[in-house]
Design a protein around this motif. Structure first.
Motif, PDB file in Angstrom:
ATOM      1  N   ALA A 247     -10.232-117.553 -49.003  1.00  0.00           N
ATOM      2  CA  ALA A 247      -9.267-116.564 -48.517  1.00  0.00           C
ATOM      3  C   ALA A 247      -9.308-115.283 -49.338  1.00  0.00           C
ATOM      4  O   ALA A 247      -8.821-114.247 -48.894  1.00  0.00           O
ATOM      5  CB  ALA A 247      -7.854-117.142 -48.537  1.00  0.00           C
ATOM      6  N   THR A 248      -9.862-115.358 -50.556  1.00  0.00           N
ATOM      7  CA  THR A 248      -9.899-114.138 -51.374  1.00  0.00           C
ATOM      8  C   THR A 248     -11.311-113.750 -51.793  1.00  0.00           C
ATOM      9  O   THR A 248     -11.506-112.677 -52.345  1.00  0.00           O
ATOM     10  CB  THR A 248      -9.031-114.288 -52.638  1.00  0.00           C
ATOM     11  OG1 THR A 248      -9.358-115.509 -53.281  1.00  0.00           O
ATOM     12  CG2 THR A 248      -7.556-114.267 -52.309  1.00  0.00           C
ATOM     13  N   GLN A 249     -12.295-114.614 -51.565  1.00  0.00           N
ATOM     14  CA  GLN A 249     -13.665-114.262 -51.961  1.00  0.00           C
ATOM     15  C   GLN A 249     -14.389-113.620 -50.784  1.00  0.00           C
ATOM     16  O   GLN A 249     -14.700-114.284 -49.792  1.00  0.00           O
ATOM     17  CB  GLN A 249     -14.410-115.496 -52.466  1.00  0.00           C
ATOM     18  CG  GLN A 249     -13.893-115.913 -53.849  1.00  0.00           C
ATOM     19  CD  GLN A 249     -14.369-117.277 -54.284  1.00  0.00           C
ATOM     20  OE1 GLN A 249     -14.467-118.209 -53.467  1.00  0.00           O
ATOM     21  NE2 GLN A 249     -14.658-117.411 -55.566  1.00  0.00           N
TER      22      GLN A 249
ATOM     23  N   THR B 254      -9.419-111.083 -45.395  1.00  0.00           N
ATOM     24  CA  THR B 254      -9.063-110.027 -44.444  1.00  0.00           C
ATOM     25  C   THR B 254     -10.198-109.012 -44.321  1.00  0.00           C
ATOM     26  O   THR B 254     -10.200-108.194 -43.414  1.00  0.00           O
ATOM     27  CB  THR B 254      -7.776-109.309 -44.888  1.00  0.00           C
ATOM     28  OG1 THR B 254      -7.865-109.030 -46.277  1.00  0.00           O
ATOM     29  CG2 THR B 254      -6.556-110.149 -44.622  1.00  0.00           C
ATOM     30  N   ASP B 255     -11.171-109.055 -45.226  1.00  0.00           N
ATOM     31  CA  ASP B 255     -12.330-108.164 -45.111  1.00  0.00           C
ATOM     32  C   ASP B 255     -13.151-108.476 -43.872  1.00  0.00           C
ATOM     33  O   ASP B 255     -13.503-107.585 -43.111  1.00  0.00           O
ATOM     34  CB  ASP B 255     -13.264-108.334 -46.327  1.00  0.00           C
ATOM     35  CG  ASP B 255     -12.923-107.373 -47.429  1.00  0.00           C
ATOM     36  OD1 ASP B 255     -11.737-107.010 -47.510  1.00  0.00           O
ATOM     37  OD2 ASP B 255     -13.820-106.998 -48.194  1.00  0.00           O
TER      38      ASP B 255
ATOM     39  N   ASP C 274     -22.807-111.596 -54.485  1.00  0.00           N
ATOM     40  CA  ASP C 274     -22.985-111.550 -55.949  1.00  0.00           C
ATOM     41  C   ASP C 274     -23.349-112.935 -56.481  1.00  0.00           C
ATOM     42  O   ASP C 274     -24.224-113.079 -57.337  1.00  0.00           O
ATOM     43  CB  ASP C 274     -21.709-111.049 -56.633  1.00  0.00           C
ATOM     44  CG  ASP C 274     -21.489-109.561 -56.393  1.00  0.00           C
ATOM     45  OD1 ASP C 274     -22.437-108.898 -55.939  1.00  0.00           O
ATOM     46  OD2 ASP C 274     -20.364-109.088 -56.649  1.00  0.00           O
ATOM     47  N   MET C 275     -22.630-113.959 -55.980  1.00  0.00           N
ATOM     48  CA  MET C 275     -22.921-115.329 -56.432  1.00  0.00           C
ATOM     49  C   MET C 275     -24.336-115.726 -56.039  1.00  0.00           C
ATOM     50  O   MET C 275     -25.059-116.349 -56.816  1.00  0.00           O
ATOM     51  CB  MET C 275     -21.937-116.319 -55.783  1.00  0.00           C
ATOM     52  CG  MET C 275     -20.530-116.227 -56.277  1.00  0.00           C
ATOM     53  SD  MET C 275     -19.568-117.457 -55.357  1.00  0.00           S
ATOM     54  CE  MET C 275     -17.949-116.758 -55.470  1.00  0.00           C
TER      55      MET C 275
ATOM     56  N   PRO D  55     -14.848-121.840 -53.864  1.00  0.00           N
ATOM     57  CA  PRO D  55     -13.520-122.466 -53.903  1.00  0.00           C
ATOM     58  C   PRO D  55     -12.398-121.668 -53.237  1.00  0.00           C
ATOM     59  O   PRO D  55     -11.401-122.253 -52.824  1.00  0.00           O
ATOM     60  CB  PRO D  55     -13.243-122.619 -55.397  1.00  0.00           C
ATOM     61  CG  PRO D  55     -14.137-121.641 -56.068  1.00  0.00           C
ATOM     62  CD  PRO D  55     -15.340-121.503 -55.207  1.00  0.00           C
ATOM     63  N   ASN D  56     -12.495-120.333 -53.141  1.00  0.00           N
ATOM     64  CA  ASN D  56     -11.373-119.555 -52.630  1.00  0.00           C
ATOM     65  C   ASN D  56     -11.771-118.662 -51.442  1.00  0.00           C
ATOM     66  O   ASN D  56     -11.804-117.442 -51.558  1.00  0.00           O
ATOM     67  CB  ASN D  56     -10.781-118.682 -53.737  1.00  0.00           C
ATOM     68  CG  ASN D  56     -10.247-119.510 -54.878  1.00  0.00           C
ATOM     69  OD1 ASN D  56     -10.958-119.785 -55.835  1.00  0.00           O
ATOM     70  ND2 ASN D  56      -9.018-119.948 -54.770  1.00  0.00           N
TER      71      ASN D  56
ATOM     72  N   GLN E  87      -6.732-118.578 -42.498  1.00  0.00           N
ATOM     73  CA  GLN E  87      -6.054-118.666 -43.803  1.00  0.00           C
ATOM     74  C   GLN E  87      -4.902-119.671 -43.765  1.00  0.00           C
ATOM     75  O   GLN E  87      -4.661-120.384 -44.740  1.00  0.00           O
ATOM     76  CB  GLN E  87      -5.562-117.278 -44.217  1.00  0.00           C
ATOM     77  CG  GLN E  87      -6.733-116.312 -44.437  1.00  0.00           C
ATOM     78  CD  GLN E  87      -6.335-115.050 -45.188  1.00  0.00           C
ATOM     79  OE1 GLN E  87      -5.161-114.752 -45.361  1.00  0.00           O
ATOM     80  NE2 GLN E  87      -7.331-114.308 -45.652  1.00  0.00           N
TER      81      GLN E  87
ATOM     82  N   LYS F 172     -25.801-118.749 -58.022  1.00  0.00           N
ATOM     83  CA  LYS F 172     -24.702-119.717 -58.057  1.00  0.00           C
ATOM     84  C   LYS F 172     -24.302-120.197 -56.674  1.00  0.00           C
ATOM     85  O   LYS F 172     -23.380-121.002 -56.519  1.00  0.00           O
ATOM     86  CB  LYS F 172     -23.478-119.092 -58.739  1.00  0.00           C
ATOM     87  CG  LYS F 172     -23.597-119.057 -60.250  1.00  0.00           C
ATOM     88  CD  LYS F 172     -22.316-118.621 -60.885  1.00  0.00           C
ATOM     89  CE  LYS F 172     -22.299-118.887 -62.364  1.00  0.00           C
ATOM     90  NZ  LYS F 172     -22.162-120.304 -62.729  1.00  0.00           N
TER      91      LYS F 172
ATOM     92  N   ALA G  84     -26.767-114.206 -58.251  1.00  0.00           N
ATOM     93  CA  ALA G  84     -26.757-114.817 -59.578  1.00  0.00           C
ATOM     94  C   ALA G  84     -27.250-116.264 -59.540  1.00  0.00           C
ATOM     95  O   ALA G  84     -27.237-116.952 -60.560  1.00  0.00           O
ATOM     96  CB  ALA G  84     -25.347-114.760 -60.163  1.00  0.00           C
TER      97      ALA G  84
ATOM     98  N   ASP H  76     -18.425-110.824 -52.817  1.00  0.00           N
ATOM     99  CA  ASP H  76     -18.355-111.826 -53.890  1.00  0.00           C
ATOM    100  C   ASP H  76     -19.425-112.887 -53.675  1.00  0.00           C
ATOM    101  O   ASP H  76     -20.098-113.308 -54.615  1.00  0.00           O
ATOM    102  CB  ASP H  76     -16.971-112.492 -53.916  1.00  0.00           C
ATOM    103  CG  ASP H  76     -15.870-111.535 -54.348  1.00  0.00           C
ATOM    104  OD1 ASP H  76     -16.135-110.710 -55.243  1.00  0.00           O
ATOM    105  OD2 ASP H  76     -14.763-111.606 -53.782  1.00  0.00           O
TER     106      ASP H  76
ATOM    107  N   TYR I  25     -22.647-123.619 -55.729  1.00  0.00           N
ATOM    108  CA  TYR I  25     -21.930-123.923 -54.488  1.00  0.00           C
ATOM    109  C   TYR I  25     -22.951-124.007 -53.372  1.00  0.00           C
ATOM    110  O   TYR I  25     -23.765-123.107 -53.197  1.00  0.00           O
ATOM    111  CB  TYR I  25     -20.918-122.832 -54.143  1.00  0.00           C
ATOM    112  CG  TYR I  25     -19.914-122.551 -55.219  1.00  0.00           C
ATOM    113  CD1 TYR I  25     -19.175-123.581 -55.809  1.00  0.00           C
ATOM    114  CD2 TYR I  25     -19.677-121.260 -55.649  1.00  0.00           C
ATOM    115  CE1 TYR I  25     -18.247-123.317 -56.797  1.00  0.00           C
ATOM    116  CE2 TYR I  25     -18.750-120.990 -56.630  1.00  0.00           C
ATOM    117  CZ  TYR I  25     -18.046-122.018 -57.205  1.00  0.00           C
ATOM    118  OH  TYR I  25     -17.136-121.759 -58.179  1.00  0.00           O
TER     119      TYR I  25
END
Lengths: 419, 296
Positions: free
Chosen positions: A247-249, A194-195, A256-257, A244-245, A397, A262, A260, A253, A186
């Motif tokens: 609102a939830t990543q 919300t974090d 981490d990507m 891709p997400n 969101q 990514k 890795a 996250d 990506y």
């Protein structure tokens, strides 16, 4: 004989009762500290401070003051504090990020009541300003972090692009990375959860000369610059340039990507290299200023946490209590202790006296201090900040699911400022 | 004689006293506190103020997210309870047959139930991850797909996943409740039905269903309560995002209380939820009491 014994025992009990109040002259401070990482607990309560810990060292250096210190995870911190307040059991000293609600509700003591002058002058003035409401300072900064653009050097090289400095360049670079790697990497990371979705709002609106408030400090959430900025950010998602997400990543996250390999680019705090190393990621990374819109200026985002003291009308000796709190702060910010604390979790300092030792230990600190010098902060002194924070995340969101940015921001502005 | 009578009068109360005390402290008292909070002004910092009337209820019900949240709650409860009851019933019918390995099949069925819901939800969250999820890995390795699929492309799909996971984790409970009912049916009924020339469907309709109905009712009503209150699946997978579009009442009120720091409306919502569940339990009690009366 029995009588004599019982008289002695009774006398002993009386004596014990007499002695007890003398021992109670010790002042006990209830302290709540936020858990910044795995080392926080060790440093304050375990063996993380040269085989000892903060509480032991403080109590040895300050006889007559006891610390009832608790390290609380950020996930539970707000709940713990508000439950304690509901039960009339607020801590004496609290380490958290927000303070305006507590100050506005009259729960806090002004910093001038307990902080020694010499220490107060040691704080960076631009930091202290962030805790002043109507001329009164209600909290002191404990540490800060600054955000910058981190990028994977190898990915950008392979895609044949330079680090983007403007929004247009960011889109070109993202397209080049997509072309070179397909869906495997990506190009750009966005966290609208919300974090920390309020950070995304700051990154893009500040990069377009917009923002939460105008020069007079009035809310201007629906300014044209803000609408354009959020539409641009949502556009990055819909063009497929991002994770891709959104609102939830969460940022974690994304980190981490990135670790890795990514994710090619993301905006993250100065501790990211430590985080990646902890995850045993092996990424050739570098930092740059946040990309901004053509014609606007780049500005970094600073995040700061605070230490504050609550009122306790039940305390028998207010002056002694204030002095004890002052001693706590003096001991905490003593370079001999504070430098270890700040560098342990990779944060940036809040006092001048720590800078020398930190830069000496790690020259890269200077660059971050410069970034921090030009950083903007959230308008946390304003009473509506908490509603604004949730509000802009909700707008993002809603926009991700097809909502109209202009209408959403107009509605939020009306709700917050009534106009 | 009199002393025995006296002892019998107070003794039972003494024996249930510990349970009653525990219930008072851990159930009745907190409910009382929630009711008090729901009708009080609560500041952001957590200071409990004076009586607020219905203000908290008004604020909770008039929020923009409320209709969506209630609709989600309805879809969530109906789909999870409905489909898990249907599937669980079929599983119970299968497990009630004689076949080799039936004991193993029954154990496998009960395993998921033994794991905590948070763990199951986290595992599923991992399975459907686009970047390193197991589902994509398996499909890629088997050659069914050429590149990773985003299994969470929209919030509607995410909500469907949440319902599906809810159904999967609920099936074991239904299966075992119904299975116990099925096992108590005397074979003589089926033999008689066979003699009368009834086929599979007729036996199902006229023998199995009426006799297993009490177990089905129990599992359904208990499930309505459990599923309505279920928090881990939705909180682990979406936290209600984006913009409360995948929230149910329980996750919504949690976020309201502990994230938005709006404790007043949140306690008001939990009182509303309490009333809804009281009605559900009332229906349950009514049905079971009636069952006892008729001696079925």
């Amino acid at each position: 004989m029995k009588k004599v014994l019982s008289v002695i025992l009774a006398l002993a009990m009386l004596l014990a009762i007499g002695i007890a109040p003398a021992a109670a002259e010790d002042i006990t401070l209830d302290v709540i500290i936020a858990q910044y990482g795995p080392n926080t607990q060790e440093w304050f309560l375990g063996k993380g401070m040269d085989g000892s810990n903060f509480v032991e060292k403080f109590e040895a250096a300050n006889p007559g003051i006891k610390l009832n210190l608790e390290v609380v995870s950020w996930n539970d911190l707000y709940t713990v504090v508000s439950t304690k307040i509901s039960n009339n059991n607020a801590p004496d000293i609290l380490n958290i990020d927000v303070f305006a609600d507590y100050a506005n509700e009259g729960l806090l003591m002004p910093v001038s009541d307990y902080c020694p002058d010499e220490l107060f002058k040691d704080f960076f003035p631009s930091f202290i300003e962030q805790s002043v409401i109507d001329g009164t300072c209600w909290a002191v900064p404990d540490l800060a972090s600054a955000r910058a653009l981190f990028y994977n050097v190898d990915v950008l090289k392979e895609a044949g692009v330079e680090v983007p400095t403007t929004w247009a360049e960011l889109e070109d670079a993202s397209q080049a990375i997509l072309d070179a790697f397909g869906g495997d990497v990506y190009p750009w990371g966005i966290d609208m959860t919300t974090d920390e979705g309020q950070a995304a709002f700051a990154y893009y609106t500040w990069g377009n000369n917009g923002g939460f408030v105008d020069e007079k400090g009035e809310w201007v959430l629906n300014s044209d610059a803000n609408v354009e900025a959020i539409e641009y950010a949502i556009g990055l998602v819909s063009k497929g340039f991002t994770n891709p997400n959104p609102a939830t990543q969460t940022r974690y996250d994304l980190q981490d990507m990135f670790a890795a390999g990514k994710l090619a680019m993301l905006i993250a705090p100065n501790q990211l290299p430590t985080y990646v190393a902890d995850k045993e990621g092996n990424v050739n990374m570098a930092t740059a200023a946040l990309p901004h819109n053509e014609g606007a200026t780049s500005s970094s985002v600073g995040v700061m946490d605070r230490i504050m003291a609550f009122k306790d009308d039940a305390a028998p000796d207010q002056a002694a209590r204030n002095e004890a709190i002052g001693k706590f702060l003096t001991f905490f910010y003593d370079p001999a202790n504070y430098v270890g604390w700040v560098s342990m979790e990779g944060f940036l300092p809040a006092v001048n006296s720590a800078v020398g030792a930190l830069v000496e230990a790690d020259p890269s600190f200077q660059a971050w201090l410069d970034v921090l010098g030009g950083a903007k902060f959230y308008p946390t002194t304003k009473a509506e900040w908490n509603d604004v924070k949730q509000g802009v995340i909700d707008v993002e969101q809603q926009a991700l699911t097809g909502g109209n940015v202009k209408e959403l921001l107009d509605a939020l502005q009306t709700k917050i400022a009534g106009k | 004689m009199r002393s025995v009578f006296m002892r019998h009068r107070w003794e039972p109360y003494l024996w249930i006293l510990p349970s009653v005390l525990l219930m008072l402290i851990f159930v009745v008292f907190p409910i009382g506190i929630v009711f008090r909070l729901a009708f009080s002004n609560i500041s952001r910092a957590g200071v409990v103020g004076d009586f607020a009337g219905l203000k908290n209820f008004q604020e909770a019900v008039s929020s923009a997210a409320f209709p969506q949240v209630m609709l989600n709650t309805l879809i969530w409860v109906v789909s999870v309870v409905g489909l898990s009851t249907l599937t669980g019933f079929i599983c119970a019918m299968v497990l009630n047959q004689e076949f080799v390995g039936r004991k193993i099949a029954r154990s496998i069925m009960v395993f998921p139930w033994a794991a905590s819901l948070v763990i199951q939800a986290s595992v599923w969250n991992y399975i459907i991850k686009m970047e390193y999820g197991n589902l994509n890995n398996i499909l890629l390795n088997l050659g069914f797909i050429q590149s990773a699929v985003n299994w969470r492309a929209s919030y509607q799909i995410e909500f469907v996943w949440e319902c599906a996971i809810g159904i999967i984790v609920t099936i074991p409970f239904v299966t075992f409740t119904v299975l116990s009912g099925l096992q108590s049916i005397d074979d003589a009924y089926y033999e008689a039905a066979t003699v009368d020339g009834a086929g599979f469907w007729k036996k199902l309709r006229h023998v199995t269903l009426p006799l297993v109905k009490p177990s089905l009712t129990v599992s359904m009503v208990l499930n309505i309560i459990y599923v309505f209150n279920s928090f881990p699946i939705i909180y682990t997978i979406t936290k209600g995002a984006p913009a409360n579009k995948t929230d149910t009442m329980v996750t919504y009120l949690y976020m309201l209380a502990f994230y938005d720091q709006k404790k007043g409306p949140a306690t008001a919502l939990s009182v509303i939820g309490f009333v809804i569940l009281c009605v559900a339990s009332g229906i349950y009690m009514f049905i079971t009491m009636r069952k006892e009366d008729t001696g079925l």
